[in-house]
Design a protein around this motif. Sequence first.
Motif, PDB file in Angstrom:
ATOM      1  N   THR A 132       0.934  -1.306   0.029  1.00 61.62           N
ATOM      2  CA  THR A 132      -0.108  -0.065   0.224  1.00 61.62           C
ATOM      3  C   THR A 132       0.924   1.241   0.113  1.00 61.62           C
ATOM      4  O   THR A 132       1.787   1.332   0.550  1.00 61.62           O
ATOM      5  CB  THR A 132      -0.758  -0.044   1.230  1.00 61.62           C
ATOM      6  N   PRO A 133       0.406   2.098  -0.850  1.00 62.39           N
ATOM      7  CA  PRO A 133       1.266   3.485  -0.846  1.00 62.39           C
ATOM      8  C   PRO A 133       1.193   4.363   0.292  1.00 62.39           C
ATOM      9  O   PRO A 133       0.289   4.423   0.875  1.00 62.39           O
ATOM     10  CB  PRO A 133       0.856   4.136  -1.916  1.00 62.39           C
ATOM     11  N   SER A 134       2.234   4.938   0.660  1.00 62.91           N
ATOM     12  CA  SER A 134       2.445   5.871   1.875  1.00 62.91           C
ATOM     13  C   SER A 134       1.292   7.189   1.449  1.00 62.91           C
ATOM     14  O   SER A 134       1.374   7.646   0.468  1.00 62.91           O
ATOM     15  CB  SER A 134       3.557   6.284   2.045  1.00 62.91           C
ATOM     16  N   ARG A 135       0.728   7.612   2.556  1.00 64.04           N
ATOM     17  CA  ARG A 135       0.012   8.899   2.391  1.00 64.04           C
ATOM     18  C   ARG A 135       0.479  10.256   3.009  1.00 64.04           C
ATOM     19  O   ARG A 135       0.108  11.128   2.764  1.00 64.04           O
ATOM     20  CB  ARG A 135      -1.386   8.541   3.129  1.00 64.04           C
ATOM     21  N   LEU A 136       1.925   9.856   3.426  1.00 64.36           N
ATOM     22  CA  LEU A 136       2.583  10.992   3.722  1.00 64.36           C
ATOM     23  C   LEU A 136       2.624  12.248   2.920  1.00 64.36           C
ATOM     24  O   LEU A 136       2.416  13.317   3.201  1.00 64.36           O
ATOM     25  CB  LEU A 136       3.706  10.625   4.398  1.00 64.36           C
ATOM     26  N   PRO A 137       2.986  11.808   1.551  1.00 65.45           N
ATOM     27  CA  PRO A 137       2.981  12.988   0.508  1.00 65.45           C
ATOM     28  C   PRO A 137       1.535  13.867   0.447  1.00 65.45           C
ATOM     29  O   PRO A 137       1.806  15.022   0.113  1.00 65.45           O
ATOM     30  CB  PRO A 137       3.654  12.252  -0.665  1.00 65.45           C
ATOM     31  N   LEU A 138       0.587  12.924   0.617  1.00 64.86           N
ATOM     32  CA  LEU A 138      -0.623  13.582   0.391  1.00 64.86           C
ATOM     33  C   LEU A 138      -0.952  14.703   1.556  1.00 64.86           C
ATOM     34  O   LEU A 138      -1.403  15.743   1.159  1.00 64.86           O
ATOM     35  CB  LEU A 138      -1.820  12.524   0.225  1.00 64.86           C
ATOM     36  N   ILE A 139      -0.522  14.088   2.501  1.00 67.70           N
ATOM     37  CA  ILE A 139      -1.040  14.941   3.885  1.00 67.70           C
ATOM     38  C   ILE A 139       0.177  16.123   3.726  1.00 67.70           C
ATOM     39  O   ILE A 139      -0.261  17.241   4.319  1.00 67.70           O
ATOM     40  CB  ILE A 139      -0.746  14.189   5.146  1.00 67.70           C
ATOM     41  N   VAL A 140       1.547  16.129   3.403  1.00 67.67           N
ATOM     42  CA  VAL A 140       2.376  17.126   3.628  1.00 67.67           C
ATOM     43  C   VAL A 140       1.808  17.929   2.256  1.00 67.67           C
ATOM     44  O   VAL A 140       1.802  19.282   2.436  1.00 67.67           O
ATOM     45  CB  VAL A 140       3.542  16.660   3.223  1.00 67.67           C
ATOM     46  N   GLY A 141       1.445  17.546   1.034  1.00 68.89           N
ATOM     47  CA  GLY A 141       0.793  18.642   0.197  1.00 68.89           C
ATOM     48  C   GLY A 141      -0.294  19.264   0.574  1.00 68.89           C
ATOM     49  O   GLY A 141      -0.622  20.417   0.336  1.00 68.89           O
ATOM     50  N   ALA A 142      -1.368  18.555   1.197  1.00 63.39           N
ATOM     51  CA  ALA A 142      -2.522  19.396   1.677  1.00 63.39           C
ATOM     52  C   ALA A 142      -1.977  20.442   2.720  1.00 63.39           C
ATOM     53  O   ALA A 142      -2.670  21.472   2.748  1.00 63.39           O
ATOM     54  CB  ALA A 142      -3.378  18.338   2.059  1.00 63.39           C
ATOM     55  N   GLY A 143      -1.332  20.098   3.626  1.00 64.79           N
ATOM     56  CA  GLY A 143      -0.794  21.132   4.543  1.00 64.79           C
ATOM     57  C   GLY A 143      -0.148  22.153   3.941  1.00 64.79           C
ATOM     58  O   GLY A 143      -0.246  23.423   4.232  1.00 64.79           O
TER      59      GLY A 143
END
Length: 58
Positions: A31-42
């Motif tokens: 499963t891919p990491s959701r960290l880049p999505l969270i950082v991008g949203a921030g």
Amino acid sequence: MTENYTDPSGNTAQFRAFVDAPESATAAASTPSRLPLIVGAGVAAVVVVALVAWLALG
């Protein structure tokens, strides 16, 4: 369903073999990491807030 389907809950040995199968470990690890999505949203939220503040004060 296929004819040769074996229910893993049929007995304890089959269930343990089903749980310990390597394909179940790789499915969870792939499963891919959701960290880049969270950082991008921030970052996007900070940019929007800065833009609104700049327009309000400017």
